[in-house]
Structure formats: C-alpha cells, structure tokens
Scaffold this active site. Sequence first.
Site, PDB file in Angstrom:
ATOM      1  N   ASP A 195       0.050   6.493   4.928  1.00  0.00           N
ATOM      2  CA  ASP A 195       0.232   5.037   4.876  1.00  0.00           C
ATOM      3  C   ASP A 195       0.134   4.419   6.278  1.00  0.00           C
ATOM      4  OD1 ASP A 195       1.085   2.771   3.137  1.00  0.00           O
ATOM      5  OD2 ASP A 195       2.799   2.700   4.507  1.00  0.00           O
ATOM      6  N   GLU A 204      -4.956   5.841   5.469  1.00  0.00           N
ATOM      7  CA  GLU A 204      -5.090   4.432   5.119  1.00  0.00           C
ATOM      8  C   GLU A 204      -5.088   3.688   6.444  1.00  0.00           C
ATOM      9  OE1 GLU A 204      -2.932   0.617   3.152  1.00  0.00           O
ATOM     10  OE2 GLU A 204      -2.019   1.887   4.640  1.00  0.00           O
TER      11      GLU A 204
HETATM   12  C1  NOJ Z   1       0.207   0.071   2.669  1.00  0.00           C
HETATM   13  C2  NOJ Z   1       0.566   0.290   1.239  1.00  0.00           C
HETATM   14  O1  NOJ Z   1      -0.595   0.572   0.519  1.00  0.00           O
HETATM   15  C3  NOJ Z   1       1.255  -0.971   0.781  1.00  0.00           C
HETATM   16  O2  NOJ Z   1       1.430  -0.997  -0.609  1.00  0.00           O
HETATM   17  C4  NOJ Z   1       2.564  -1.071   1.499  1.00  0.00           C
HETATM   18  O3  NOJ Z   1       3.187  -2.296   1.166  1.00  0.00           O
HETATM   19  C5  NOJ Z   1       2.342  -1.047   3.014  1.00  0.00           C
HETATM   20  N1  NOJ Z   1       1.412  -0.030   3.427  1.00  0.00           N
HETATM   21  C6  NOJ Z   1       3.640  -0.774   3.717  1.00  0.00           C
HETATM   22  O4  NOJ Z   1       4.030   0.545   3.540  1.00  0.00           O
END
Ligand code: NOJ
Length: 569
Positions: free
Chosen positions: A228, A290
């Site tokens: 993440d 991500e």
């Molecule tokens: C990216 C995640 O995909 C999202 O859903 C989340 O709110 C943020 N990161 C914070 O962790």
Amino acid sequence: MVEQLTTASSLARLVPVHEPPAGREWWRSSVIYQIYPRSFRDLRGDGVGDLPGITAEIPALAELDIDAIWLSPFYRSPQKDAGYDVADYCSVDPLFGTLEDFDALVAEASRHNIRIIVDLVPNHCSDQHPLFQKALASPAGSPERDLFIFRDGTGDHGQNPPNNWQSHFGGPAWTRITEPDGTPGQWYLHLFDTSQPDFNWDSPAVHAEFEKILRFWLDRGVGGFRVDVAHALIKKSGLPDWGGRADGSSSEGFPGSDAPMFGQPGIHDIFRSWRKILDSYDGDRVLCAEATIDPIERLSDWVRPDEMHQTFNFAYLHHPWHAPALRHVIESSLHAFDRVGAPTTWVLSNHDVVRHASRFGLTGAGPRTGDGLGPQDEQPDLDLGLARARAATMLMLALPGGVYLYQGEELGLPDHTMIPDEFRQDPTFHRTAGVRVGRDGNRVPLPWKANLPSYGFSSTGESWLPQPPIWGRHSRDIEQRNPDSTLNLYRRALDLRRELDLGNGSLAWWPEHDDDGLVAFVNGGVLVAMNMGDAPVQLPDLPRLMGSSPDALEGARLRPNRTVWMRLG
Ligand code: NOJ
C-alpha cells in the site's frame, strides 16, 4: 499499404514493439483477482463479508482461471479506512474471522492452484496501534515518538501545523495532540485520515517491525504482498512545503518528481531488503507496489531486478476512451518496463476508483481517483459503459504482461451512484463534508443469487452498504445461465488467454488508424482489434476467436465499442 497488410502472413510479419519475456516466472503473465473482503461473501450473517465466505467461493473463482487472489486488509482494525488503518498486523479482525479461517482459506486456494497475496500497509497504521498509543503516552523526543513523524508546530505557540501538506482524503495532513500532562503538544503526520499516523521509516525499529510482519505472513504460506502507498514511505528531510496535489501526481508547475512525500530515493533500499527476505523463501513469492508515480519511466524503477516484481499501472487504468491515448499508454508502458526486464501490468478497476463499467459510460473523464460518483454527478450511460467495459477488458486480457481484476467486474458491475449519505463510510466523504463522495460506490457487496435478500451476499440478507436494484440482473446465478453474459465472456477470454499464452506474448501494432478510432495489435497468432470510434471499421477476413459481444462484427466490420480476437493462422 493497409491492403497489403490484411493477409494473415503479412500481419504475422509486423515488427513487434515488445518481445516475449526471457523468464517464465508465474508473475510475468499472472491474472490476479482482488477481493475486498467486506463486500465479497458474508457467511456469518452480520452484513460484512468474511474469510469463510471467500473460502466457500474458491471453486467459483477457480472457474475464472486466475493465478492469485489479492486480499485487501482483514487485520485487526477500527475500520476507519475500511481496514487500511491497521491496529495489529499479525491478526485477523473478528469482523472477518480468525487466523484459523485464514489458514483454511490459504489451504483451499492452494488446492485450486491459487496463491493468496495479502495487503501490506507500511506507510501508516491505526491510531489505536499499541506503538502509536505508546508514542502518545511518551514525551517529545522519546524513542517511542521516533517511530512516527511528530514535529513541533509553527507560530508563537506551536498552534499551526509544521508544514502545508494536505491529506489525500481532504484537510490538513497534521493533527495536534494533547501531551500526557494535558497541554497542547506536538503534531503528527498522517497523509491519509487523522486515524492513520505515518510511520517514520528513518527509524531502524520500523524496518525491524515490518520485517517481522513479512515473515509472519510468509511463514503462513502467502504468495506475496501488495504494498500500500509504496511510494510514500520516506519523506524528504526537513519536510519542505508542497504546493502540488496531495496525491503527488504532476500538475501545472508541480511535477510529481518534486513531491517531498513521494518517490524519495531511500525507498529503493527498503524494497531491496524486502526482496531479499522474499527470495529466502521457496515458491516464488511476489511484491507488487501500489505507487502513483509519474511518468511511467520513473515508476519502472520500482521493479528493477532486485526490487519489486510488479507495480500497478495507473496510467493505463486512467486512459480515456480515445484510441491514440490508449496506444500511447500501452506502448510507453511496455518500453518502460522492458527497459528493466519487468512485466507490465494492466488494470481497469479497483476499490479506489469508479468501476470501468461506469467510467466508460460517462461523457467526460470521470472523477479523480478516490472521489467517486454521487447522485449530483453526471450519471453513466449503463449500456454504453458495459459495452465499452467488455471491449476494454478483452483488449486488456490480450496484452502481454500481468493483469489485475477487481471483484465484481466479471459480472459487469457498475458503481452504485445513489447511495444515501447516511450509509457512506469512506473518510473522504466525511473529511470533505460530502463535497467528494468517496469510494463507497465501488465497494457495494456482490450479488450472488438474484432471488435472495441481499442478492445472496449474506446468509441473513444483511448488507453493510445498500445494493442497487439492478444487482438482480448482474447476479452470478443469472449470469452463469446466460452464455452471452459478462461472466461467461471473462471465463472464455481468460481460458483463451492461458491457452494461447498471451500473457507471455509479444505486441506488434497493426498500422495506425488514428482517424477511425481502431486500436489493433498482433500478439503471437492473434489479431486483437478494439473500435473506440463512432463507425464500424473494416477488418481483415480472418477466423474469429471471440468477440466482446455476440454482435461485435457485421460481416468483416467491427462495430463501435466492441473488441474481437481473430486467428492469424
Ligand atoms: C491506498 C488504498 O488502496 C486505499 O484504499 C487506502 O485508503 C489508502 N491507500 C490508505 O491506506
């Protein structure tokens, strides 16, 4: 020229812009299906999906011929950001089940040759995490505080935040605490919600903590981690002001490469140390980043040979319905990732964006990531959106590289754009007083059986978000019975993708069709053509493998908003 190229043999001789990869590791061509656990299947009847619900449906997922499942967070959490606020990284929240349920899920998935990839959330935790609670109870300058990013405020009495950074979800990225002695105190950084304090990755103790977490899940047999906000871990020293976008993407006068909270060079050492840990395990475990980093050439640094295996391709996800733009993003992605010997990945939907069946039914580009569609916004044309979504998926599944699918897209689900405000849970909605409705619309519980309460999502008919009335026609049981359904389209395309090994294939453009909106390429023995224009386009007379809808072709002409795969030989 075009005339000459319309024979199968001349198509087969087109010069590729991408060659098949040298390595054949599973993750170079994988299909990874994202499960958002709270909305997948609720076996325990409280209206929130759970791990036993996923285990029960593994056979249904196996029919899609996927390689892995990526699970969004299921760890112990106050659920302020649907689990991306983790209070205990080595646990299962009782909302979703137990660690034994998790083990049963891994075992059942592995019986079907499906790996389980879990979500690692290293940028921030929950404010209820014991380490943050200890930091709050300890004095400024203590080792406990050093695990997070605490700073004194500015202004005569420290009453202003340390800098001007904004939260992704709206409002300032800093919150002031009350010190243990009751006086107004330091501020802590949270790039997301107030309840999500950022870790200080300059602290070796944070590194050690996450190495333990990685090993905990690797020992339990996970196939890897989706990481993440992987671009945010290190912040530029001195925490200088930033006038650009909170998500760090480039805007006029503010190139994303200057964002002091994203893409800092020290990040790569963290990835390298994690890669070593994964490589010390058997089974070819993977890391997928991500990271919203632009341009794509910079993003490919995340997947150099000793770093992550894959990174999401958000430039691709955001391509507009415009043939030259799509061709450009495909080709620049392939070039960028080929440069470092990594697979390109392709994705059209996830839990943070408006689903592609809705996006492609809008006249404009749709809202920015995280904003969502509400009752006041332009409403998508659902038929157009679905036709285009099916065409776009078929094009994506023919591209060489890895693919990510988001639960429910195989049913052609659009977003729920009419959720009443009182049900909304996304912090974006609450932090912006409803100006940005947020992401709840793409997170609505899945429809399994048309005639049951909550469309069979929950054993009791409960559902944490209301489902729209059109869920009936998209229910899995209805789609299973209809040979032309989106579900059966996904099944056939995923089967053929594997049979023809398209994920490990090459890509050569069929000469450009800028004026007629056609995107067409050859991958191995297949001509793939998508018509993004307004009028039918003549294709070569080749045997048809499959179309994105039964009426894709009229004679040898491809209808608008349709895709076909045709066999060259
Ligand atoms: C990216 C995640 O995909 C999202 O859903 C989340 O709110 C943020 N990161 C914070 O962790």
